[in-house]
Write a protein that holds these residues in place. Structure first.
Motif, PDB file in Angstrom:
ATOM      1  N   LEU A 275       0.811  -1.211   0.000  1.00  0.00           N
ATOM      2  CA  LEU A 275       0.000   0.000   0.000  1.00  0.00           C
ATOM      3  C   LEU A 275       0.845   1.262   0.000  1.00  0.00           C
ATOM      4  CD1 LEU A 275      -2.803  -0.995   2.543  1.00  0.00           C
ATOM      5  CD2 LEU A 275      -2.771  -1.256   0.059  1.00  0.00           C
ATOM      6  N   ASN A 276       2.098   1.147   0.390  1.00  0.00           N
ATOM      7  CA  ASN A 276       2.936   2.338   0.508  1.00  0.00           C
ATOM      8  C   ASN A 276       4.341   2.025   0.022  1.00  0.00           C
ATOM      9  OD1 ASN A 276       3.482   5.036   1.232  1.00  0.00           O
ATOM     10  ND2 ASN A 276       4.335   4.402   3.184  1.00  0.00           N
ATOM     11  N   TYR A 277       4.729   2.644  -1.081  1.00  0.00           N
ATOM     12  CA  TYR A 277       6.050   2.409  -1.654  1.00  0.00           C
ATOM     13  C   TYR A 277       6.643   3.755  -2.067  1.00  0.00           C
ATOM     14  CZ  TYR A 277       9.606  -0.642  -3.689  1.00  0.00           C
ATOM     15  OH  TYR A 277      10.777  -1.316  -3.962  1.00  0.00           O
ATOM     16  N   PRO A 278       7.181   4.515  -1.104  1.00  0.00           N
ATOM     17  CA  PRO A 278       7.724   5.837  -1.434  1.00  0.00           C
ATOM     18  C   PRO A 278       8.955   5.743  -2.319  1.00  0.00           C
ATOM     19  CG  PRO A 278       8.306   5.220   0.812  1.00  0.00           C
ATOM     20  CD  PRO A 278       7.345   4.177   0.321  1.00  0.00           C
ATOM     21  N   LEU A 279       9.213   6.810  -3.040  1.00  0.00           N
ATOM     22  CA  LEU A 279      10.399   6.907  -3.883  1.00  0.00           C
ATOM     23  C   LEU A 279      11.493   7.587  -3.065  1.00  0.00           C
ATOM     24  CD1 LEU A 279       7.859   6.697  -5.775  1.00  0.00           C
ATOM     25  CD2 LEU A 279       9.240   7.833  -7.496  1.00  0.00           C
ATOM     26  N   ILE A 280      12.686   6.984  -3.029  1.00  0.00           N
ATOM     27  CA  ILE A 280      13.772   7.472  -2.185  1.00  0.00           C
ATOM     28  C   ILE A 280      15.024   7.670  -3.019  1.00  0.00           C
ATOM     29  CG2 ILE A 280      15.151   7.062  -0.115  1.00  0.00           C
ATOM     30  CD1 ILE A 280      12.950   5.068   0.770  1.00  0.00           C
ATOM     31  N   SER A 281      15.568   8.854  -2.976  1.00  0.00           N
ATOM     32  CA  SER A 281      16.816   9.162  -3.675  1.00  0.00           C
ATOM     33  C   SER A 281      17.861   9.549  -2.636  1.00  0.00           C
ATOM     34  CB  SER A 281      16.595  10.310  -4.662  1.00  0.00           C
ATOM     35  OG  SER A 281      17.814  10.702  -5.253  1.00  0.00           O
ATOM     36  N   ARG A 282      18.945   8.770  -2.558  1.00  0.00           N
ATOM     37  CA  ARG A 282      19.994   9.033  -1.571  1.00  0.00           C
ATOM     38  C   ARG A 282      21.291   9.464  -2.246  1.00  0.00           C
ATOM     39  NH1 ARG A 282      17.782   3.982   0.623  1.00  0.00           N
ATOM     40  NH2 ARG A 282      16.737   4.396   2.615  1.00  0.00           N
ATOM     41  N   ARG A 283      22.070  10.236  -1.537  1.00  0.00           N
ATOM     42  CA  ARG A 283      23.430  10.525  -2.010  1.00  0.00           C
ATOM     43  C   ARG A 283      24.176   9.196  -2.033  1.00  0.00           C
ATOM     44  NH1 ARG A 283      28.537  12.578   0.201  1.00  0.00           N
ATOM     45  NH2 ARG A 283      29.424  14.091  -1.257  1.00  0.00           N
ATOM     46  N   PRO A 284      24.697   8.781  -3.199  1.00  0.00           N
ATOM     47  CA  PRO A 284      25.143   7.392  -3.330  1.00  0.00           C
ATOM     48  C   PRO A 284      26.571   7.114  -2.869  1.00  0.00           C
ATOM     49  CG  PRO A 284      25.235   8.455  -5.459  1.00  0.00           C
ATOM     50  CD  PRO A 284      24.681   9.477  -4.508  1.00  0.00           C
ATOM     51  N   HIS A 285      27.181   8.037  -2.143  1.00  0.00           N
ATOM     52  CA  HIS A 285      28.523   7.736  -1.624  1.00  0.00           C
ATOM     53  C   HIS A 285      28.833   8.648  -0.450  1.00  0.00           C
ATOM     54  CE1 HIS A 285      31.179  11.195  -2.876  1.00  0.00           C
ATOM     55  NE2 HIS A 285      30.033  11.510  -3.442  1.00  0.00           N
ATOM     56  N   GLY A 286      29.816   8.228   0.302  1.00  0.00           N
ATOM     57  CA  GLY A 286      30.362   8.995   1.410  1.00  0.00           C
ATOM     58  C   GLY A 286      31.744   8.463   1.700  1.00  0.00           C
TER      59      GLY A 286
END
Length: 430
Positions: A275-286
């Protein structure tokens, strides 16, 4: 915890699914020593929520892995799709015929995941460690230097020059590292089920995708004569499903125009969904870590980009960091190069996907291109290549394409829209 020499690696990867296995194989082939960790203890464990559609953009990675031949061998479907719109069907293969346009594969995760995991385990330089749950990142002066966690036999600690989070949208590595993230609401929910014996038009094992304004659906033939049928619906319809999920799902599937005849098929699974599938964009490195697959970017399942971007992001990371891990190149610079490649390849696409996930009417550009693709074979092929993530947004809306669509449709985009296209699409800050 006392350390031994075999607890030190060049790369530690958390998550042995599509992204993690791909990264492990490619890093090891480039000379790195890799620990591939998976919290589940079974070799045949697999992800349940998936579109089962690997876009053509990932075909070069599958070929490099040797996976394409193996997928052919298990009967995976060389995929293509027709698209229902209010302007009519978009049929990309109408001019070329089947099997000519670039393809990916449609395959169930219960087939794909174990196959990839076994391929990774057989790769020299990869240590697959099942039943290993990561719950701590080891750090030195703010830099990630390894992981620690638990197994059925006790604790473990592994150190590495690079720690990779390939552990999905709820990534433990991302959470422990404090990776910056942007979340976008998905205003659709989805349910799907597996069927055997679904009749396909003209006997073609071709996917069908439905754009029904607020609601969507897809019908995806897979290996062994199994078809995945999904209802992807506006959350305004949640009440329709609260009391009878199976009945509401089957009623919706039966209502699809030119839809699959599920009454002549056998449903072989329960109705599965979220019922809930948010879209998530993360900074891909550190410092000392990187994120790939859904850990870096969880997009809308409706766009079917998850598996392809998982494989591709693993490849981009391996390419960017190989010299740093096995030579003298500076690792942080290599990770920065990976992040830039990731943003270049995905940000504009993801921005459009996230905007459509708000459940809004088609904008002018979408209506223009969908209508043209439904009317014209050249535009249908162009639509297919863009949907397969084989071109940029700029290429999709190139001036000659816009001019051709104008001839096909008999109407033009507004001056305001043309100015916005000339300025370029809005991408996410990564």
């Amino acid at each position: 915890m006392p350390e031994t020499p075999d607890q030190n690696y060049d790369v530690v990867i958390n998550g042995a699914s599509v992204a993690g296995c791909t990264a492990a194989i490619l890093h090891a082939r480039r000379g790195a020593r890799v620990a591939l960790l998976e919290r589940r203890s079974g070799m045949d464990a697999h992800k349940v929520l998936c579109t089962h559609y690997i876009q053509a953009s990932a075909h070069p990675v599958m070929a490099e892995l040797g996976l394409a031949e193996e997928l052919d061998g298990v009967g995976a479907i060389r995929n293509s799709a027709d698209y229902w719109t209010r302007w009519g069907w978009i049929r990309p293969e109408a001019r070329t015929g089947p099997g000519v346009l670039p393809h990916g594969y449609s395959v169930r995760r219960q087939t794909l995941d174990p196959l990839l995991r076994r391929r990774a385990a057989a790769t020299p330089g990869v240590d697959l460690k099942l039943g290993h749950t990561v719950n701590e990142l080891l750090t030195d002066d703010g830099r990630v230097t390894g992981v620690a966690g638990t197994t059925a036999d006790g604790g473990f600690a592994l150190r590495a020059r690079l720690v990779v989070g390939a552990d999905g949208k709820d990534s433990t590595v991302a959470r422990l590292a404090g990776a910056p993230a942007e979340t976008s609401e998905n205003n659709r929910f989805s349910y799907f089920a597996y069927f055997r014996g679904v009749p396909h038009p003209e006997g073609r094992a071709c996917a069908r995708v439905y754009y029904l304004d607020d609601d969507n659906a897809y019908v995806m033939p897979n290996e062994d004569g199994v078809t995945v049928i999904a209802a992807v619906l506006s959350k305004t319809r949640l009440d329709d499903f609260r009391n009878d999920i199976e009945g509401a799902y089957e009623d919706f599937v039966r209502s699809l125009p030119d839809g699959p005849d599920i009454d002549k098929a056998e449903r072989i699974s329960k109705v599965i969904g979220t019922l809930n599938y948010p879209l998530i964009s993360r900074r891909p490195h550190g410092p000392g870590y990187a994120l790939i697959g859904d850990a870096a970017l969880t997009s809308d399942p409706l766009s079917a980009v998850g598996c392809a971007w998982a494989m591709q992001s693993a490849s981009w990371l391996a390419d960017a960091t190989a010299s740093a891990l096995t030579g003298t190149e500076e690792l942080d610079a290599a990770l920065g190069a990976y992040a830039r490649r990731h943003a270049t390849e995905t940000s504009a696409h993801h921005h459009l996907i996230a905007d459509y996930a708000k459940v809004r009417p088609f904008n002018e550009v979408e209506a223009y291109t969908f209508e043209a693709a439904a009317r014209d074979a050249r535009m249908a092929e162009h639509f297919h290549l863009f949907g397969s993530r084989l071109m940029t947004v700029e290429e999709f809306l190139a001036p000659d394409i816009v001019a051709h669509a104008e001839k096909v449709n008999g109407w033009s985009l507004s001056e305001e829209t043309l100015r916005s296209l000339a300025a370029g699409p809005e991408g996410e800050v990564r």
